[in-house]
Write an enzyme that holds these catalytic residues in place. Structure first.
Site, short mmCIF file in Angstrom:
data_model
loop_
_atom_site.label_atom_id
_atom_site.label_comp_id
_atom_site.label_asym_id
_atom_site.label_seq_id
_atom_site.Cartn_x
_atom_site.Cartn_y
_atom_site.Cartn_z
N CYS A 31 -1.85 9.12 2.70
CA CYS A 31 -1.42 8.54 1.41
C CYS A 31 -2.40 8.84 0.30
CB CYS A 31 -1.21 7.03 1.56
SG CYS A 31 -2.68 6.12 2.08
N GLU B 109 0.88 -1.17 0.00
CA GLU B 109 0.00 0.00 0.00
C GLU B 109 0.92 1.22 0.00
OE1 GLU B 109 -2.99 -0.27 -0.58
OE2 GLU B 109 -3.45 -2.34 -0.05
#
Length: 465
Positions: free
Chosen positions: A245, A211
């Site tokens: 993110c 991720e």
């Protein structure tokens, strides 16, 4: 390294001695994570705030605990259904055999988590792996040492080491951790570090979920309400001071609407954060090095002649709170447009039309998230059809990550593999194919010797196909 390997070996032995766990055992482990949060939530939030310098308990509740609690509730509710064998249709030529997919734990799962959301991004994948019946080793970030130490202490109180354990240490420890022969390794962090993790895992043929990050665009269509779009973009960008993110990394805006968007942005920022002077709901940048990098990006943009709109300096002298900054029309060569920003700086790029915005996105690595604002459904559908990203939220930011039943993950340089909901459960599950043959096997019809009977059977199978 010896201690690290010993912890792994204990979990590995346990996973091989007991290859599967009952639903009751899995549910018990998820409930222990849930109780850990319920009983120690205030202490954990205080540790997070101490690590950041400024980050209110309310912000941690919204940014970490709310998502995590929803995940745990879903795991407990859906665990039994997700664990059941799945019957599959058997083709005519194999009948009366039966077939199903058996869902089993992978074994030992390693989780390397980042500092920006130190609860959600550590306990979320760990709890999902536990629900799938795995043993879990967690390596939290050394950049949030108080939070990591408290997690290690609380997990040790709630779990035996061969069930779930937390490993603390610096980047060298993380590198050794990534080199262990896990049955699966889950990493959340930067693309640069993700490459190193993938290389370390490849030596053991360890499957990975990465991720990562990247530059997530906001495309504002000509049909968009700028006031609403600016407010929702500002919320997504400034949550955790941009240290997210999937935070909006830049805005693609219809040319000529730059002034209107800038005014709407300033109103939105003022509404969300009426003051910046020590406002506990506006997080500080985690460390001095990261703060210096962000200031350098902003200074480079100023030196290039870009238009900068920034609120008054945030926080007292010595504070790491960085005021939000809008950078309108930056030069293409700036680091601001080449690197993931990971802070409260938002470039705004004017475009002549939607096709130019699509071309801009597609000329760059595929993003972790994409955001589109507007009411023109045809324009929306063109963006959805012609761009590829990890996920999309339409007319808002961040919200697709909150939806329990949507998979969350990247594509290309923004990562690979998805989790959340059943997708996460299956990420940590071996889906074992099982065919149960009957007393009468159709396969016997194609045993050698290959004569006339064999030719008739092949002709029949071709007709059936």
């Amino acid at each position: 390294m010896t201690e690290l390997r010993s912890l792994f070996d204990a979990q590995h032995r346990a996973s091989r001695e007991t290859a599967d766990l009952s639903v009751a055992e899995r549910r018990d482990r998820v409930r222990r994570v849930q109780r850990l949060l319920d009983q120690h939530g205030e202490a954990i939030s205080a540790a997070v705030e101490a690590d950041f310098g400024v980050r209110s308990a309310a912000l941690t509740e919204v940014a970490d605990l709310l998502v995590l609690r929803s995940l745990l509730k879903q795991l407990l509710h859906r665990l039994e259904a997700w664990s059941r064998p799945v019957r599959v249709r058997t083709p005519l030529q194999l009948k009366p055999a039966r077939a199903f997919v058996q869902r089993q734990p992978l074994g030992v799962v390693g989780v390397i988590s980042p500092w920006n959301y130190p609860l959600q991004l550590s306990l979320g994948p760990a709890a999902t792996a536990l629900a799938a019946g795995n043993r879990v080793m967690l390596k939290p970030s050394e950049l949030t040492p108080r939070t990591s130490a408290l997690l290690a202490e609380l997990v040790a109180q709630a779990f035996a080491p061969q069930e779930f354990t937390v490993v603390q240490g610096d980047a060298d420890v993380a590198a050794r951790f990534a080199s262990l022969p896990f049955d699966h390794l889950f990493f959340t962090g930067s693309t640069a570090v993700g490459r190193k993790v993938a290389q370390a895992a490849a030596a053991n043929l360890t499957p990975t979920t990465l991720e990562l990050g990247g530059k997530s665009p906001c495309i504002v269509d000509a049909s968009a309400d700028l006031e609403e779009a600016a407010l929702r973009i500002a919320h997504g960008k400034l949550l955790n001071a941009g240290q997210t993110c999937i935070a909006p990394d830049y805005v693609l805006l219809p040319r000529g609407r730059e002034d209107a968007f800038a005014a709407a942005w300033q109103r939105a920022v003022t509404r969300l954060f009426p003051r910046f002077d020590g406002n506990p709901d506006y997080a500080s940048i985690l460390g001095e090095g990261h703060l210096a990098r962000l200031r350098a990006l902003l200074q480079e943009a100023k030196d290039s002649g870009a238009r900068i709109e920034q609120a008054a300096a945030a926080g007292p002298p010595g504070s790491r709170q960085l005021a939000p900054a809008l950078v309108i029309g930056p030069d293409a060569g700036l680091r601001l447009l080449r690197e993931e920003i990971f802070g409260p700086i938002l470039p705004v790029l004017p475009c002549d039309d939607g096709d130019e915005a699509i071309r801009y996105v597609n000329a760059r690595p595929r993003p972790l998230a994409l955001y589109w604002f507007g009411t023109d459904t045809a324009a929306r559908d063109r963006v959805l059809a012609r761009t590829v990203s990890g996920g999309v939220t339409v007319n808002d930011t961040l919200m697709h990550i909150v939806h329990d039943n949507l998979p969350f993950g990247g594509v290309g340089e923004s990562g690979w593999g998805a989790y959340h909901g059943e997708a996460g459960f299956l990420r940590f599950t071996q889906q074992k194919a099982v065919l149960e043959q009957s007393r009468w096997s159709a396969g016997a019809m194609i045993y050698p010797p290959y004569g006339e009977r064999f030719r008739r059977m092949m002709k029949l199978l071709r007709l059936l196909g």
